[in-house]
Structures are given as structure tokens and as C-alpha cells.
Design an enzyme around this catalytic site. Structure first.
Site, PDB file in Angstrom:
ATOM      1  N   PHE A  22       0.893  -1.342  -0.097  1.00  0.00           N
ATOM      2  CA  PHE A  22       0.024   0.121   0.054  1.00  0.00           C
ATOM      3  C   PHE A  22       0.820   1.292   0.034  1.00  0.00           C
ATOM      4  O   PHE A  22       0.666   2.127  -0.864  1.00  0.00           O
ATOM      5  CB  PHE A  22      -0.909  -0.049   0.875  1.00  0.00           C
ATOM      6  CG  PHE A  22      -1.599   1.398   1.650  1.00  0.00           C
ATOM      7  CD1 PHE A  22      -2.312   1.935   0.454  1.00  0.00           C
ATOM      8  CD2 PHE A  22      -1.482   1.879   2.679  1.00  0.00           C
ATOM      9  CE1 PHE A  22      -2.993   3.007   0.806  1.00  0.00           C
ATOM     10  CE2 PHE A  22      -2.124   3.189   2.965  1.00  0.00           C
ATOM     11  CZ  PHE A  22      -3.014   3.625   2.126  1.00  0.00           C
ATOM     12  N   LEU A  62      13.146 -11.054   2.452  1.00  0.00           N
ATOM     13  CA  LEU A  62      14.298 -10.288   3.568  1.00  0.00           C
ATOM     14  C   LEU A  62      14.844 -11.147   4.560  1.00  0.00           C
ATOM     15  O   LEU A  62      15.875 -10.766   5.307  1.00  0.00           O
ATOM     16  CB  LEU A  62      13.851  -9.077   4.237  1.00  0.00           C
ATOM     17  CG  LEU A  62      13.569  -7.835   3.007  1.00  0.00           C
ATOM     18  CD1 LEU A  62      12.767  -6.826   3.681  1.00  0.00           C
ATOM     19  CD2 LEU A  62      14.868  -7.518   2.277  1.00  0.00           C
ATOM     20  N   LEU A  83      10.148  -0.242   3.663  1.00  0.00           N
ATOM     21  CA  LEU A  83       8.987   0.030   4.189  1.00  0.00           C
ATOM     22  C   LEU A  83       8.191  -1.425   4.568  1.00  0.00           C
ATOM     23  O   LEU A  83       7.235  -1.682   5.208  1.00  0.00           O
ATOM     24  CB  LEU A  83       7.797   0.396   2.986  1.00  0.00           C
ATOM     25  CG  LEU A  83       8.306   1.772   2.324  1.00  0.00           C
ATOM     26  CD1 LEU A  83       7.601   1.995   1.357  1.00  0.00           C
ATOM     27  CD2 LEU A  83       8.104   2.898   3.757  1.00  0.00           C
ATOM     28  N   ALA A  84       9.175  -2.662   4.118  1.00  0.00           N
ATOM     29  CA  ALA A  84       8.674  -4.039   4.065  1.00  0.00           C
ATOM     30  C   ALA A  84       8.268  -4.319   5.691  1.00  0.00           C
ATOM     31  O   ALA A  84       9.352  -4.249   6.385  1.00  0.00           O
ATOM     32  CB  ALA A  84       9.612  -4.933   3.433  1.00  0.00           C
ATOM     33  N   ALA A  85       7.165  -4.631   5.966  1.00  0.00           N
ATOM     34  CA  ALA A  85       6.883  -5.092   7.401  1.00  0.00           C
ATOM     35  C   ALA A  85       5.535  -5.939   7.194  1.00  0.00           C
ATOM     36  O   ALA A  85       4.862  -5.832   6.356  1.00  0.00           O
ATOM     37  CB  ALA A  85       6.902  -3.954   8.082  1.00  0.00           C
ATOM     38  N   TYR A 151       3.389  -6.042  17.436  1.00  0.00           N
ATOM     39  CA  TYR A 151       4.005  -5.258  16.451  1.00  0.00           C
ATOM     40  C   TYR A 151       4.673  -4.039  16.927  1.00  0.00           C
ATOM     41  O   TYR A 151       5.834  -3.860  16.327  1.00  0.00           O
ATOM     42  CB  TYR A 151       2.496  -4.628  15.559  1.00  0.00           C
ATOM     43  CG  TYR A 151       2.912  -3.718  14.757  1.00  0.00           C
ATOM     44  CD1 TYR A 151       3.298  -3.867  13.484  1.00  0.00           C
ATOM     45  CD2 TYR A 151       2.468  -2.513  14.977  1.00  0.00           C
ATOM     46  CE1 TYR A 151       3.614  -3.047  12.730  1.00  0.00           C
ATOM     47  CE2 TYR A 151       2.621  -1.584  13.974  1.00  0.00           C
ATOM     48  CZ  TYR A 151       3.384  -1.602  12.744  1.00  0.00           C
ATOM     49  OH  TYR A 151       3.624  -0.833  11.893  1.00  0.00           O
ATOM     50  N   LYS A 155       8.754  -3.260  16.285  1.00  0.00           N
ATOM     51  CA  LYS A 155       8.965  -1.961  15.633  1.00  0.00           C
ATOM     52  C   LYS A 155      10.154  -1.354  16.507  1.00  0.00           C
ATOM     53  O   LYS A 155      11.163  -0.736  16.168  1.00  0.00           O
ATOM     54  CB  LYS A 155       7.963  -1.142  15.294  1.00  0.00           C
ATOM     55  CG  LYS A 155       7.265  -1.454  14.090  1.00  0.00           C
ATOM     56  CD  LYS A 155       8.052  -1.494  12.771  1.00  0.00           C
ATOM     57  CE  LYS A 155       7.291  -1.510  11.676  1.00  0.00           C
ATOM     58  NZ  LYS A 155       8.309  -1.525  10.301  1.00  0.00           N
ATOM     59  N   PHE A 177       2.127   7.973  12.115  1.00  0.00           N
ATOM     60  CA  PHE A 177       1.036   7.733  12.831  1.00  0.00           C
ATOM     61  C   PHE A 177      -0.031   6.990  11.972  1.00  0.00           C
ATOM     62  O   PHE A 177       0.389   6.773  10.813  1.00  0.00           O
ATOM     63  CB  PHE A 177       0.295   8.890  13.573  1.00  0.00           C
ATOM     64  CG  PHE A 177       1.129   9.407  14.824  1.00  0.00           C
ATOM     65  CD1 PHE A 177       0.487   9.276  16.091  1.00  0.00           C
ATOM     66  CD2 PHE A 177       2.632   9.683  14.888  1.00  0.00           C
ATOM     67  CE1 PHE A 177       1.190   9.793  17.171  1.00  0.00           C
ATOM     68  CE2 PHE A 177       3.267  10.046  15.787  1.00  0.00           C
ATOM     69  CZ  PHE A 177       2.795   9.869  16.957  1.00  0.00           C
ATOM     70  N   ARG A 213      -7.457   8.789  16.869  1.00  0.00           N
ATOM     71  CA  ARG A 213      -6.413   8.517  16.277  1.00  0.00           C
ATOM     72  C   ARG A 213      -5.817   9.773  15.425  1.00  0.00           C
ATOM     73  O   ARG A 213      -6.683  10.547  15.163  1.00  0.00           O
ATOM     74  CB  ARG A 213      -6.389   7.378  15.370  1.00  0.00           C
ATOM     75  CG  ARG A 213      -6.462   6.156  15.839  1.00  0.00           C
ATOM     76  CD  ARG A 213      -5.075   5.687  16.455  1.00  0.00           C
ATOM     77  NE  ARG A 213      -5.160   4.246  17.152  1.00  0.00           N
ATOM     78  CZ  ARG A 213      -5.560   3.807  18.219  1.00  0.00           C
ATOM     79  NH1 ARG A 213      -5.774   4.835  18.936  1.00  0.00           N
ATOM     80  NH2 ARG A 213      -5.395   2.548  18.800  1.00  0.00           N
TER      81      ARG A 213
END
Length: 314
Positions: A22, A62, A83-85, A151, A155, A177, A213
Site C-alpha cells: 500500500f 528479506l 517499508l517492508a513489514a 507489532y 518495531k 501515525f 487517532r
């Protein structure tokens, strides 16, 4: 702080991991629009080429150090946007958070540090989830982290691990955020709400309606990442990427109702209420605004209108 003139990215080779995801699609489009040659990395090839598709693409896991080493050596990137996660907090396999978010990042940094070509900047996307349940006003980068789920722990661990490479690589860590936009999966909150209004659903099941949020726009996040690559002052910094404005689920429901002309019944499903839910998450973006020039984010209503229009068109 005086902001240094942004560097020119024209002709630069930028390695973007998670390029077919995304956020990666918008970052790719932003970088290509500013003259970069984007080399994407992902677990599977992207769809047919379009404006959001990298100029080159590598299918690489990765978690495979040897494969990452080979790819990094061949690419010789001038900049890196990682960005990969595994990004969905409700992801079923907890181990994946650590294998991908922590160890996958370590493999990438090790490969970059060992390669003969040193990048000008390595931007690592962390998450504002590292702040946990802290809710006293807007959170800035000096707030002590207090992660409340796996998660977020993965990080924060990634951030600490990355600092081990700070003497060898020019790192910038971002803490985005919540943000949303066209193309985000419906298992995320805002796209789920938008989809229900777009198809004129009679009701929707949500979790904790009290959750508030700092909801941003993926296009503004992509802009911030590109500008941080260009900012000499961003090296070595950890930077919030946020709007500084909080919205409740009630706000979003009301905006979608007004924009679509549709009303629906809201039901609270206890199964969607997480015991360790972060109640309020609002960011302070003053550091970002000091580091880059002319960064801004669309009002949430504009983002929702964009998403509703796309969803209604199918």
C-alpha cells in the site's frame, strides 16, 4: 533550526522494500515523479506496470541473508526506503512480526553496510505504535516508548537494533501515525468504514468507538519520506510523521455519512475490542516541519472523499 536546501534526487537509484504494498506504491510514484529510478523489492512481483510500479523489481525474501546480500550488491542504491513489514496489528502469526520487522531489517542493514556502495540515506519506517498507551497531549519524539502489542515491540526492537549500524549508515527512522488512502486493505479501520458507506450497507460492526487517532493521508506520508531523503538535517534523526490532529471513530462515521448521504447502524462487536487497545494516539509533527520544507497533509474529510469516490466507482 535553519533548513538546508533539499538535495536533488534526479537520476538517483532508490531501493524501496515493500514497493508493491500500500505505502510502497505511493512512495514509488512520488520518487518517480521527482526523477528517481526506483528499484523495488517485495515477496512477489507487482501487477502490470503503471505509474506506481518500480522501474525494476526484485523478488527477495528479506529473511534470507544471502539473497539480500546479492540483491543489495547488484542494485548499488543511492538511497534506501525500507517499508517492508508485517503491519497489521491483528496479524495471526506473532512470530512474523519479529522475523520480518526485526530480523529482515537487520539482514538489510548488514548487507548495506557490507556493500561497496554506501547509500546517501537509509530511511527506515517504524511506527507510532511504539508510544503505546501514552495519551497526555501530542506525543513528540522525546516521549519514552511503551509498546502495547507485539507489532509495536517488533518495531521498537527494530529501532534499537538499527542504531547499532548508525556509525556505518546514514539512518533516518520515521514513526508514522495512522494513515490511510485508496488501495489500503479493508482489514484496516478507515477503509472498512469507507467500504460500508460506499456500498450502502445497512450496518457496520466496529470495536472500541472511543478510540481516537491521528489519521493522515498516504500521499502526504510518501511526500514526507521523499523530502526526508532530500534533507541533510534528517540524518541520524527519529521523526514523527503525523497530522497533529486527532479524530474519533464518531468523527469518521459522521464525515462519511455526510459525504455519501448514507446512514448506517453501528454495532460494537466485543470480538473487535482488544484488551491492549491503544486508546488515544496523537502526534507532534514539529520536528518533521523543521526538517523539510512545504510539507502538508490534506484534511481528513478530503482523504475520505477521495476514498469514497474511488470505492463507489469500483
Amino acid at each position: 533550526m535553519r533548513v538546508a536546501s533539499p538535495s536533488d534526487l534526479t537520476g538517483k537509484r532508490v531501493l524501496v522494500t515493500g514497493a508493491s504494498g500500500f505505502t510502497g506504491r505511493y512512495v514509488t510514484a512520488e520518487l518517480k515523479a521527482h526523477g528517481c529510478r526506483v528499484i523495488g523489492v517485495g515477496g512477489q512481483s507487482p501487477p502490470a506496470p503503471d505509474a506506481e510500479t518500480p522501474d525494476e523489481f526484485n523478488v527477495v525474501d528479506l529473511r534470507d541473508q544471502a539473497a539480500v546480500d546479492r540483491m543489495v550488491g547488484e542494485v548499488a542504491a543511492d538511497h534506501v526506503v525500507h517499508l517492508a513489514a508485517v503491519a497489521f496489528v491483528g496479524h495471526g502469526n506473532v512470530d512474523d512480526f519479529y522475523r520480518v520487522n526485526l530480523l529482515g531489517t537487520r539482514n538489510l542493514l548488514q548487507a548495506l553496510a557490507a556493500a561497496g556502495h554506501r547509500p546517501e540515506r537509509v530511511l527506515l519506517a517504524s511506527s507510532a505504535n511504539v508510544y503505546g498507551n501514552l495519551s497526555s497531549g501530542a506525543l513528540d519524539e522525546s516521549m519514552p516508548p511503551a509498546p502495547a502489542n507485539d507489532y509495536a515491540v517488533s518495531k521498537l526492537a527494530m529501532e534499537h537494533m538499527a542504531h547499532l549500524w548508525s556509525d556505518r549508515l546514514p539512518l533516518t527512522i520515521t514513526r508514522p501515525f495512522n494513515y490511510t488512502g485508496v488501495g489500503q486493505a479493508e482489514n484496516f479501520l478507515v477503509p472498512k468504514i469507507v467500504a460500508h458507506f460506499a456500498r450502502r450497507a445497512p450496518q457496520i460492526e466496529l470495536g472500541n468507538l472511543e478510540v481516537s487517532r491521528d489519521f493522515g493521508d498516504v500521499r502526504a506520508v510518501a511526500l514526507a519520506y521523499r523530502q526526508l531523503l532530500q534533507s541533510a538535517d534528517a540524518a541520524g534523526k527519529t521523526v514523527n510523521v503525523c497530522t497533529g490532529i486527532g479524530h474519533s471513530l464518531g468523527d469518521i462515521l459522521a464525515m462519511c455519512s455526510a459525504l455519501s448521504g448514507h446512514s448506517l447502524e453501528v454495532r460494537v462487536n466485543p470480538a473487535f475490542v482488544r484488551a491492549n487497545e491503544v486508546r488515544e494516539l496523537l502526534g507532534d509533527n514539529r520536528l518533521l516541519r523543521r526538517l523539510v520544507c512545504d510539507w502538508d497533509v490534506p484534511p481528513l474529510e478530503e482523504t475520505l472523499r477521495w476514498m469514497l469516490t474511488a470505492a463507489e466507482r469500483g
